[in-house]
Design an enzyme around this catalytic site. Structure first.
Site, short mmCIF file in Angstrom:
data_model
loop_
_atom_site.label_atom_id
_atom_site.label_comp_id
_atom_site.label_asym_id
_atom_site.label_seq_id
_atom_site.Cartn_x
_atom_site.Cartn_y
_atom_site.Cartn_z
N SER A 54 -5.81 -15.12 13.41
CA SER A 54 -6.87 -15.15 14.42
C SER A 54 -6.65 -14.31 15.65
O SER A 54 -7.57 -14.13 16.45
CB SER A 54 -7.14 -16.57 14.86
N PHE A 89 -16.06 -22.95 -0.44
CA PHE A 89 -15.32 -21.76 -0.01
C PHE A 89 -13.82 -21.99 -0.19
O PHE A 89 -13.10 -21.14 -0.71
CB PHE A 89 -15.62 -21.45 1.46
N GLN A 122 -12.25 -24.00 -2.16
CA GLN A 122 -11.89 -24.00 -3.58
C GLN A 122 -11.86 -22.58 -4.12
O GLN A 122 -10.97 -22.22 -4.91
CB GLN A 122 -12.91 -24.84 -4.37
N TYR A 162 -14.47 -24.29 17.55
CA TYR A 162 -13.91 -23.07 16.97
C TYR A 162 -14.50 -22.83 15.59
O TYR A 162 -14.50 -23.71 14.74
CB TYR A 162 -12.41 -23.26 16.87
N SER A 163 -15.01 -21.63 15.37
CA SER A 163 -15.67 -21.33 14.10
C SER A 163 -15.50 -19.87 13.75
O SER A 163 -15.88 -18.98 14.52
CB SER A 163 -17.17 -21.67 14.18
N ASN A 164 -14.94 -19.61 12.59
CA ASN A 164 -14.76 -18.23 12.13
C ASN A 164 -16.09 -17.54 11.87
O ASN A 164 -16.18 -16.31 11.90
CB ASN A 164 -13.90 -18.22 10.87
N GLY A 205 -2.74 -17.20 16.03
CA GLY A 205 -3.34 -16.90 14.75
C GLY A 205 -2.56 -17.52 13.60
O GLY A 205 -1.36 -17.76 13.71
#
Length: 461
Positions: free
Chosen positions: A163, A222, A224, A258-260, A393
């Site tokens: 990250s 996702f 999996q 927090y979100s990618n 990260g």
């Protein structure tokens, strides 16, 4: 994303099995999550997580340039309440006073012992540490870079940084702001079609993790897909499909999570407005201007030599695997970048002091409203952790913590070749906490451990 002889931890990731992928992702904020609301169910076994082990949470100040890490082996070498963010609010002051201890032989010996202790207690294969202050540097490597061959870790190796990537992607966005090509308060829908609520979610809310959009890496399907085939190649659009299959978690701007998904969207905006693929844009607009000659945004699973091998337990059965060559496309703009200690020491200061941005833009970047983590605030692609500005990260096999303390003009970079948590705490946090307890007791980098939390954002990495 962590205390006095307690296992040092950054942004706790709960445990690989219970954490909901936060790529950053080293972890920091992923572990923070958001307060209030219904907790998300824990991911299935084998869930992949990526915590900007950074929040992955930052002030301008000048200082001496970071020294260049050597390549010798062994040990050689010289977050609070959630809610609507208010302008100017800060979860941790980036300008609060603080000093660092002189790197005397005694302090150096204490650092050696602390790093060795964490290495052993957290079962970390290898770690490199770069601490630079106006009057000296501590640049050392411990452990091994390859468990099979027993090759010593050295400070000159390339590493996947998870990250910490977010800091580069958001800097790319802010460069476009300075060029007058977009505005932070523009809705994302102005540039990208098909984003749920895209007419009300702003670019600022994507950058400071307050959009409300579901984190694609927390989607069970996702997880999996990644665990079952670590070499699978994902497109950014495929990643967003996983996110958009879920309703928003909250209204834009009402709280932190927090979100990618946010950073992947920023990456696509940068490509569209910048008129270049993200890897090309970041090289020309961020890496090169910052003097980062060994930092790359990979477009496949290639990994520049020399590099350390990375180890993870994010596997279907929880056994430890070598994740060195796993394809990072699932992290893309949120976590795919590769760098080294020397570049990241330089970058920590550039990021915190705003070298690449106009002063007004950097000032906006450093508005860091509080997160659910005490002492941690998150701004535009960076956090302030008890005075330290930067990010962390984490992704399978690797973790990083890259921070700068403006009050002392001190830089700290920690890079390690595992993401396996130790008693629920991120090893990168444990190292950073142990080091700062010695050199900056008034500014101890710390993320509280999260025991059994099912929060979808337990770490920022």
């Amino acid at each position: 994303m962590t205390k006095t002889p307690r296992p040092l931890a950054p942004l706790p990731r709960r445990s690989v099995r219970a954490a909901t992928a936060v790529l950053a992702l080293t972890g920091l904020l992923a572990a923070a999550g958001c307060s209030g609301g219904t907790a998300a169910a824990p991911p299935a076994a084998g869930a992949v997580t990526a915590v900007p082990a950074a929040l992955s949470p930052s002030a301008t100040a000048s200082g001496s340039s970071a020294g260049s890490p050597n390549g010798s082996p062994g040990a050689s070498g010289s977050a609070g309440a959630s809610g609507s963010p208010s302008a100017g609010a800060s979860g941790s002051s980036a300008s609060s006073g603080g000093t660092v201890a002189a790197l005397t032989p005694d302090v150096t010996a204490r650092l050696d012992a602390a790093v060795q202790r964490v290495l052993s207690e957290a079962s970390v294969p290898g770690v490199m540490v770069g601490l630079t202050t106006p009057d000296g540097s501590y640049l050392k490597a411990f452990g091994v870079s390859d468990k099979v061959a027993g090759t010593p870790m050295v400070t000159g190796l390339n590493m996947r940084i998870g990250s910490e990537t977010k800091t580069f992607t958001v800097t790319g966005l802010l460069r476009l702001v300075d060029q007058g090509k977009l505005g932070l308060d523009d809705p994302v829908g102005k540039y990208l079609a098909g984003v749920p609520g895209g007419d009300t979610i702003t670019l600022r809310q994507l950058a400071d993790m307050r959009s409300g959009l579901f984190n694609y890496s927390a989607d069970p399907n996702f997880q999996q897909a990644v665990v079952s085939d670590p070499n699978r190649v994902f497109t950014p659009q495929q990643l967003l499909t996983y996110a958009f299959d879920h309703p928003a978690n909250f209204a834009p701007g009402t709280r932190f999570e927090y979100s990618n998904t946010n950073t992947v969207l920023i990456g696509l905006v940068v490509e569209k407005v910048g008129g270049q693929p993200l890897d090309v844009f970041l090289k020309q607009q961020v890496f090169d201007p910052a003097g980062l000659g060994r930092t790359v945004f990979p477009t496949d699973a290639s990994f520049p030599q020399p590099h350390a091998r990375g180890y993870t337990d994010q596997t279907p059965d929880g056994t430890i695997a070598d994740a060195t060559d796993w394809d990072p496309s699932w992290a893309w703009a949120a976590g795919a970048v590769i760098s080294d200690l020397a570049d990241l020491q330089r970058w920590a200061k550039v990021l915190a002091t705003g070298t690449l941005l106009k002063p007004a833009t950097q000032a906006e970047r450093l508005v860091t409203p509080p997160t659910p983590l005490p002492g941690v605030g998150y701004g535009l692609g960076l956090f302030v952790n008890h005075g330290w500005i930067g990010h962390n990260g984490s992704l399978p096999g690797y973790q990083s913590a890259v921070v700068y303390l403006p009050s002392a003009q001190a830089t700290l970079v920690v890079l390690l070749n595992t993401d396996i948590s130790s008693r629920g705490e991120e090893p990168s946090t444990l190292f950073a906490e142990a080091i700062t307890e010695i050199v900056s007791p008034g500014n101890v980098y710390s993320f509280p451990p999260v025991s059994g939390s099912a929060s979808p954002s337990a770490s920022v990495a």
